[in-house]
Enzyme design. Sequence first.
Site, PDB file in Angstrom:
ATOM      1  N   HIS A   1      -0.679 -10.773  -5.270  1.00  0.00           N
ATOM      2  CA  HIS A   1       0.721 -10.379  -5.103  1.00  0.00           C
ATOM      3  C   HIS A   1       1.675 -11.308  -5.851  1.00  0.00           C
ATOM      4  O   HIS A   1       2.627 -10.846  -6.487  1.00  0.00           O
ATOM      5  CB  HIS A   1       1.089 -10.356  -3.621  1.00  0.00           C
TER       6      HIS A   1
ATOM      7  N   HIS B   1      -9.347  -2.297  -4.893  1.00  0.00           N
ATOM      8  CA  HIS B   1      -8.243  -2.627  -3.998  1.00  0.00           C
ATOM      9  C   HIS B   1      -7.233  -3.548  -4.683  1.00  0.00           C
ATOM     10  O   HIS B   1      -6.018  -3.398  -4.483  1.00  0.00           O
ATOM     11  CB  HIS B   1      -8.722  -3.274  -2.704  1.00  0.00           C
TER      12      HIS B   1
ATOM     13  N   ASP C   1      -3.254  -2.817  -5.096  1.00  0.00           N
ATOM     14  CA  ASP C   1      -2.172  -3.769  -4.840  1.00  0.00           C
ATOM     15  C   ASP C   1      -1.273  -3.925  -6.065  1.00  0.00           C
ATOM     16  O   ASP C   1      -0.045  -4.001  -5.947  1.00  0.00           O
ATOM     17  CB  ASP C   1      -2.743  -5.138  -4.457  1.00  0.00           C
TER      18      ASP C   1
ATOM     19  N   HIS D   1       0.824  -1.217   0.000  1.00  0.00           N
ATOM     20  CA  HIS D   1       0.000   0.000   0.000  1.00  0.00           C
ATOM     21  C   HIS D   1       0.856   1.264   0.000  1.00  0.00           C
ATOM     22  O   HIS D   1       0.536   2.235  -0.691  1.00  0.00           O
ATOM     23  CB  HIS D   1      -0.950   0.001   1.198  1.00  0.00           C
TER      24      HIS D   1
END
Length: 311
Positions: free
Chosen positions: A268, A241, A245, A84
């Site tokens: 991720h 969101h 990321d 973030h």
Amino acid sequence: MVHHDTALQTTIARTVELTGVGVHSGADVTITISPAEADTGIRFVRTDGHAGPAIPALWQSVAATKLCTVLAGADGRSIGTVEHLMAAFRGLGIDNALVEVDGPELPIMDGSAAEFVEELELAGLFPLTKRRRMIRVVKPVRVEINGSVGELLPSDMPRFDITIDFSDTLVGRQNMVFDLTPGFFRKELARARTFGFLHEVEMLWKMGLARGSSLDNAVAIDGDRILNAGGVRWPNEFVRHKALDAVGDLALAGHAILGCYRSYKGGHRLNVAMVEALLSDTSAYEMVPAPAAAKIERPVERVIADLEERV
């Protein structure tokens, strides 16, 4: 924020300090973000215990991607949940900074990048004398991992095309396409919070993980209900969101990527794998000077948010 020549590298004008809870440890952690010289990039330093070497915020430093993005240094010390803050740096166009952390992870704040953005903008951006460079994608690069698919394609703008596809009806399938500019990031991505399913969080609690997770820093989903009193900030906060990321993880390339990142069911692991795949193939990219401010700051050409489609 004072505007500057976006062809130049930037840092922040003064030091910033923030304190919050670590989402996995449940312990308070303080970070100090300081200005840095040109060409030093973003670096992290653990300040608890013995002093260790700085950890460069680059894909080569990634040690884990299962629950968050974790960086580790040569001495084995790690710093988690960097995505973030990295998104805030990339979204605002901050190239160089030193981040000191007195614990094993960054504070989760409210689960988004909003508080990082607010403090960094209050500090102000400071232009440096060296030219910014970008990584221009010159041919398609593709990665597939267990049903998730990522692609980097040539584009004249830093563009993102993010699709999530969950089996539950509350989240379902959502898509978002946008050109990344500071204005768009600030308004449309920075406040998007992390989210999780209650049964998964309860499992993590039993494993001694996610001890700092709460309704103050995540959107909690239980079946067809959102447990947070205020609900969601946007109907498609979930894909926003995931896009946040992606911006943070792709910043681990070390420079802004001039290309279109397209991901399906990404996370991720896929994001970092895409950076590695691109930079491991010298025929897939070239380093170029940053374009003039008029090109970087032009209005977003298209923003497509699929709010209704459900599996």
